[in-house]
Design a protein around this motif. Structure first.
Motif, PDB file in Angstrom:
ATOM      1  N   CYS A 133       0.833  -1.210   0.000  1.00 58.31           N
ATOM      2  CA  CYS A 133       0.000   0.000   0.000  1.00 58.31           C
ATOM      3  C   CYS A 133       0.864   1.254   0.000  1.00 58.31           C
ATOM      4  CB  CYS A 133      -0.924   0.007   1.228  1.00 58.31           C
ATOM      5  SG  CYS A 133      -2.275  -1.178   1.180  1.00 58.31           S
ATOM      6  N   ALA A 134       1.901   1.257   0.827  1.00 58.18           N
ATOM      7  CA  ALA A 134       2.780   2.426   0.900  1.00 58.18           C
ATOM      8  C   ALA A 134       3.494   2.654  -0.431  1.00 58.18           C
ATOM      9  CB  ALA A 134       3.803   2.231   2.024  1.00 58.18           C
ATOM     10  N   ASN A 135       3.956   1.581  -1.059  1.00 63.00           N
ATOM     11  CA  ASN A 135       4.641   1.727  -2.349  1.00 63.00           C
ATOM     12  C   ASN A 135       3.690   2.222  -3.436  1.00 63.00           C
ATOM     13  OD1 ASN A 135       7.270   0.982  -1.566  1.00 63.00           O
ATOM     14  ND2 ASN A 135       6.710  -1.188  -1.613  1.00 63.00           N
ATOM     15  N   GLU A 136       2.438   1.774  -3.382  1.00 61.82           N
ATOM     16  CA  GLU A 136       1.445   2.273  -4.336  1.00 61.82           C
ATOM     17  C   GLU A 136       1.199   3.765  -4.121  1.00 61.82           C
ATOM     18  OE1 GLU A 136      -2.000  -0.185  -3.833  1.00 61.82           O
ATOM     19  OE2 GLU A 136      -0.888  -2.024  -4.279  1.00 61.82           O
ATOM     20  N   ALA A 137       1.095   4.168  -2.846  1.00 65.36           N
ATOM     21  CA  ALA A 137       0.889   5.586  -2.536  1.00 65.36           C
ATOM     22  C   ALA A 137       2.094   6.416  -2.963  1.00 65.36           C
ATOM     23  CB  ALA A 137       0.615   5.755  -1.041  1.00 65.36           C
ATOM     24  N   ALA A 138       3.293   5.867  -2.767  1.00 64.53           N
ATOM     25  CA  ALA A 138       4.508   6.576  -3.180  1.00 64.53           C
ATOM     26  C   ALA A 138       4.535   6.786  -4.687  1.00 64.53           C
ATOM     27  CB  ALA A 138       5.739   5.799  -2.725  1.00 64.53           C
TER      28      ALA A 138
END
Length: 295
Positions: free
Chosen positions: A220-225
């Motif tokens: 999720c964090a990598n997608e948001a990044a």
């Protein structure tokens, strides 16, 4: 916390599931009554009345489950089928706090309903047949409806309280703001759950649920990044992680995204926050179902 001290055996019949549901509602009612008594000892009569009200709601839920069992299954509730320890959905530590306010008391109630929702979602996912799955999904929807009603009461309590309360988090005005918040919080949770996984592994305990949660949070964090063009943030250590802390972060993610979806006036922010709430709920439900012991 969310998980039970001992995971119940597989639910193999609709009658067994309804007995479990009935036991959960009665246990919540009992805990609310205890808190009401504590509030009266502190001369907090408004809070005592509120907890009595919440207990009456849970008792009505239990009665509804009894009626539903008799009507739909043509059989009375068999309490012997719920002889194992029911999930600890009640946040007693928060309820005992001397800083408790009506808003915070209702926040406890909302969280309890969300925990029950997560439990039934897990039961539905693991159901051995379609009838049990359908009943568990119906019970999950009811808990979500209960949470929505309590959220409305919580909003009213929030507006009624004075300026000494802590402000609720600001709602992101755009999806860019939403993903910036998501990036920070998902990465923070992932680091905590990774560290917790290492601690549990060193202790010889099952770390898989939290490692799986960390992997999804990292995704999720990598997608948001990628969506914001930002790098994942540096996160300071939060001390020795605990199972209680790990579960709390899983709950907070679901609560955060649900709160944004409820309060935003932007349709796109609502859509992405509902998607993330669903994802957070899946992590919470899988962890709830996978832990044979929460402490």
């Amino acid at each position: 916390m969310v998980a039970s001290k001992s995971l119940p055996p597989p639910i193999c019949s609709p009658h067994q599931l309804m007995a479990m549901a009935h036991a959960m509602e009665r246990e919540s009612a009992r805990r609310y009554r205890e808190l009401a008594a504590r509030m009266r000892l502190r001369d907090e009569m408004a809070l005592a009345s509120l907890f009595d009200f919440l207990a009456s709601i849970e008792e009505k839920h239990a009665s509804h489950i009894t009626t539903l069992t008799e009507d739909a299954l043509d059989q009375s509730i068999d309490l012997a089928q719920a002889a194992w320890e029911v999930p600890e959905n009640f946040d007693e530590e928060a309820g005992s706090s001397h800083t408790l306010t009506p808003y915070l008391a209702l926040a406890i109630a909302v969280r309890n309903e969300e925990r029950a929702f997560a439990f039934y979602t897990y039961v539905a996912a693991e159901a051995p047949d379609e009838r049990i799955r359908t009943i568990a999904e119906d019970l999950a929807r009811e808990e979500l409806d209960h949470a929505a009603l309590l959220r409305a009461e919580r909003r009213r309590a929030y507006h009624a309280e004075d300026g000494t309360r802590q402000p609720r988090p600001a709602i992101p005005a755009t999806t860019d703001e939403f993903w910036t918040i998501s990036l920070r919080e998902e990465w923070r949770a992932a680091r905590y759950h990774r560290a917790l996984g290492r601690v549990l592994t060193d202790l010889g305990r099952d770390a898989a649920p939290f490692i799986a949660a960390a992997a999804d949070e990292e995704a999720c964090a990598n997608e948001a990044a990628a969506l914001t063009g930002q790098a994942v943030p540096e996160i300071a250590s939060e001390g020795r992680p605990t199972v209680e802390g790990g579960l709390r972060l899983l709950e907070e993610a679901f609560e955060r995204y649900s709160d944004i979806a409820e309060r935003t006036g932007d349709e796109e922010v609502m859509r992405v926050s509902m998607d993330m709430a669903t994802r957070a709920l899946r992590r919470l439900s899988l962890t709830l179902g996978s832990l044979p012991a929460a402490r």
